[in-house]
Design an enzyme around this catalytic site. Structure first.
Site, PDB file in Angstrom:
ATOM      1  N   HIS A 102      36.633  49.885  26.452  1.00  0.00           N
ATOM      2  CA  HIS A 102      37.674  50.407  25.572  1.00  0.00           C
ATOM      3  C   HIS A 102      37.959  51.849  25.976  1.00  0.00           C
ATOM      4  CE1 HIS A 102      37.875  47.002  22.853  1.00  0.00           C
ATOM      5  NE2 HIS A 102      36.568  47.024  22.702  1.00  0.00           N
ATOM      6  N   HIS A 110      29.629  36.756  31.510  1.00  0.00           N
ATOM      7  CA  HIS A 110      30.390  37.159  30.322  1.00  0.00           C
ATOM      8  C   HIS A 110      30.831  38.608  30.461  1.00  0.00           C
ATOM      9  CE1 HIS A 110      30.838  36.638  25.696  1.00  0.00           C
ATOM     10  NE2 HIS A 110      31.606  37.637  26.107  1.00  0.00           N
ATOM     11  N   ASP A 124      36.767  33.248  23.656  1.00  0.00           N
ATOM     12  CA  ASP A 124      35.927  34.407  23.357  1.00  0.00           C
ATOM     13  C   ASP A 124      36.747  35.617  22.912  1.00  0.00           C
ATOM     14  OD1 ASP A 124      33.198  35.595  23.426  1.00  0.00           O
ATOM     15  OD2 ASP A 124      34.222  36.995  24.747  1.00  0.00           O
ATOM     16  N   HIS A 168      34.507  41.279  30.386  1.00  0.00           N
ATOM     17  CA  HIS A 168      35.915  41.447  30.031  1.00  0.00           C
ATOM     18  C   HIS A 168      36.517  42.422  31.040  1.00  0.00           C
ATOM     19  CE1 HIS A 168      35.405  39.392  26.111  1.00  0.00           C
ATOM     20  NE2 HIS A 168      34.196  39.938  26.158  1.00  0.00           N
ATOM     21  N   LEU A 169      37.340  41.896  31.931  1.00  0.00           N
ATOM     22  CA  LEU A 169      37.971  42.734  32.945  1.00  0.00           C
ATOM     23  C   LEU A 169      39.315  43.294  32.470  1.00  0.00           C
ATOM     24  CD1 LEU A 169      37.112  40.780  36.218  1.00  0.00           C
ATOM     25  CD2 LEU A 169      35.936  42.748  35.206  1.00  0.00           C
ATOM     26  N   ARG A 170      39.792  42.801  31.336  1.00  0.00           N
ATOM     27  CA  ARG A 170      40.964  43.335  30.627  1.00  0.00           C
ATOM     28  C   ARG A 170      42.314  43.120  31.305  1.00  0.00           C
ATOM     29  NH1 ARG A 170      38.507  43.208  25.929  1.00  0.00           N
ATOM     30  NH2 ARG A 170      37.122  44.968  25.463  1.00  0.00           N
ATOM     31  N   ASP A 196      28.251  41.120  28.429  1.00  0.00           N
ATOM     32  CA  ASP A 196      29.373  41.213  27.488  1.00  0.00           C
ATOM     33  C   ASP A 196      30.088  42.555  27.677  1.00  0.00           C
ATOM     34  OD1 ASP A 196      31.221  40.623  25.565  1.00  0.00           O
ATOM     35  OD2 ASP A 196      29.834  40.676  23.866  1.00  0.00           O
ATOM     36  N   HIS A 214      32.266  31.564  21.123  1.00  0.00           N
ATOM     37  CA  HIS A 214      32.030  32.828  20.420  1.00  0.00           C
ATOM     38  C   HIS A 214      31.672  32.443  18.995  1.00  0.00           C
ATOM     39  CE1 HIS A 214      33.322  37.047  19.117  1.00  0.00           C
ATOM     40  NE2 HIS A 214      33.287  36.378  17.970  1.00  0.00           N
TER      41      HIS A 214
END
Length: 443
Positions: A320, A71, A163, A73-75, A316, A190
């Site tokens: 940002h 899980h 998600d 987030h590679l964006r 997770d 999610h």
């Protein structure tokens, strides 16, 4: 015996003078590991016999399978200013993770074959951790029309999820379960009821009242989870509940497992070491969704990991940009980075206090998450990829902002001392951390 840092691309060699931790077997032994053509050739105890193969000194460190994070987030695509596939996989290698599964809340969402192919191509070009795309359960993650799972799986997707958002209705959730079951892939939910979350920004309770911040009740997570588990009784498929954060969710999953339902689940490191009382400083890096909960929830999650109710830990990892987090608490986007600190949180808050043995704790970030996705990772089995992590379980280190390889620095642990440090990471038998050092921080 040569120093491991002197590795020069040998395809057949031995790493000796290590303590081999095999979470799948539950063993911890002094020994050595042989690598041949990027795969595990043998694992044995004691000291290696004299041979023509180069022997590298593991420095007395512990050696385990490369870590697996299901899980992250590679964006990329769409939010490269937060993270790229290259910087995210660099962060993974720095944290000992050789396999990561990336979530579909990109722009465009991972809802087309071409996006899956793009991600896999970029990951191969980067040459760091292996990336396993998780496709959007619905087109655009809008919760309306299902994505084309056949094309997505054929392209390389290993699961489906919306998600960042829940699948909004029972009707759509059922359709997702029915369709995903045809391909033998998990549906990763999610768990959140958005009507219950409303405009909340932290766990609803004493501290939300004290701080004057809008609360998110525990049942926001539990309503969605309960709905899905009821559907799962009639539509048996691989169902995985992401980032569980509440005691009530633990109880729901425990009951479902007792009924024999095909449910697995994960929690995240921040829920094991932080509580809602820690938000008194209004640190926006602690603005996370689901929110950091209370002491009873944290303790229930640890117990659930110990007894197997929760199957694994996932970071997770949610990058940002600095300017996005440098705002009022309730204006900040939720999420924190975690790839480079997850292992140390496991060591500091599960192993060191005696909650779990080393091998049991590492199973939560090796073969057990790999089993959830059905990928070949997280073991030291002969013939499997030589993805390995060497670490010092006792080394204490200070988490500093400028040490992260991630493009973003929104970590809740900056300034904290953690125990357990990754020293080397090998990917398909190649010393990936050597490439990392050449690329530099944030490359």
């Amino acid at each position: 015996m040569r120093n491991l840092s002197e590795w020069q691309g040998e395809r057949e060699y031995v790493i000796a003078n290590v303590i081999v931790v095999d979470p799948k077997k539950g063993s911890v032994n002094e020994g050595y590991v042989g690598v041949r053509d990027g795969r595990i050739a043998f694992v044995d105890a004691g000291e290696p016999q004299i041979s023509s193969q180069p022997v590298f000194d593991g420095g007395g460190f512990h050696l385990s399978p490369g870590f697996v994070d299901i899980h992250v987030h590679l964006r990329e695509p769409g939010y490269e200013y937060k993270e790229t596939i290259r910087s995210g996989t660099m962060a993974a290698i720095a944290g000992g993770f050789t396999s990561v599964a990336c979530m579909p809340n990109t722009d465009p969402a991972i809802d087309e074959k071409s996006v899956v192919e793009f991600i896999l191509r970029k990951a191969k070009m980067a040459g760091f951790a292996k990336v396993y795309p998780i496709a959007a359960a619905t087109k655009g993650r809008k919760g309306e029309r299902l994505s084309e799972y056949h094309d997505l799986v054929e392209a390389g997707a290993v699961a489906v999820s919306d998600d960042g958002s829940p699948v909004p209705t029972a009707q759509v959730a059922r359709r997702v379960m029915e369709y995903s079951s045809n391909f033998g892939i998990p549906f990763i939910e999610h768990c959140e009821d958005l009507t219950a979350t409303a405009d909340g920004v932290m766990h609803e309770g004493y501290y939300s009242t004290k701080l004057g911040l809008r609360g998110i009740p525990a049942y926001s997570e539990e309503i969605c989870l309960a709905r899905d588990l009821l559907i799962l009784r009639t539509v048996p498929t691989k169902y995985h509940a992401a980032h569980l954060s509440t005691k009530g969710s633990v109880e729901l999953v425990s009951e479902a497992k007792k009924r024999g339902l095909p449910v697995t689940s994960e929690t995240a490191p921040h829920y094991l070491c932080l509580e809602d009382k820690d938000l008194t400083g209004f640190n926006t890096c602690l603005r996370i969704n689901p929110p950091i909960r209370g002491a009873d929830d944290r303790e229930a999650l640890i117990e659930a990991l110990k007894d197997g109710t929760i199957d694994c830990i996932a970071s997770d990892h949610a990058p940002h940009a600095a300017q996005e987090k440098q705002v009022e608490f309730d204006e900040a986007p939720p999420g924190a980075i975690g790839l480079e600190t997850t292992f140390s949180i496991v060591m500091t808050y599960l192993v060191r206090p005696g909650h779990m043995s080393l091998s049991d704790a590492l199973s939560l970030i090796t073969h057990r998450p790999a089993r959830v996705l059905g990928i070949a990772a997280g073991t030291l089995d002969v013939g499997e990829p030589a993805d390995m992590t060497l670490f010092d379980p006792e080394e204490e280190w200070l988490v500093e902002e400028d040490s992260f390889h991630s493009k973003s620095k929104n970590s809740p642990y900056i300034g904290m001392k953690l125990t357990g440090k990754v020293k080397h990471t090998l990917l398909d038998g190649n010393l990936a951390t050597a490439s990392l050092e050449k690329s530099g921080i944030g490359g």
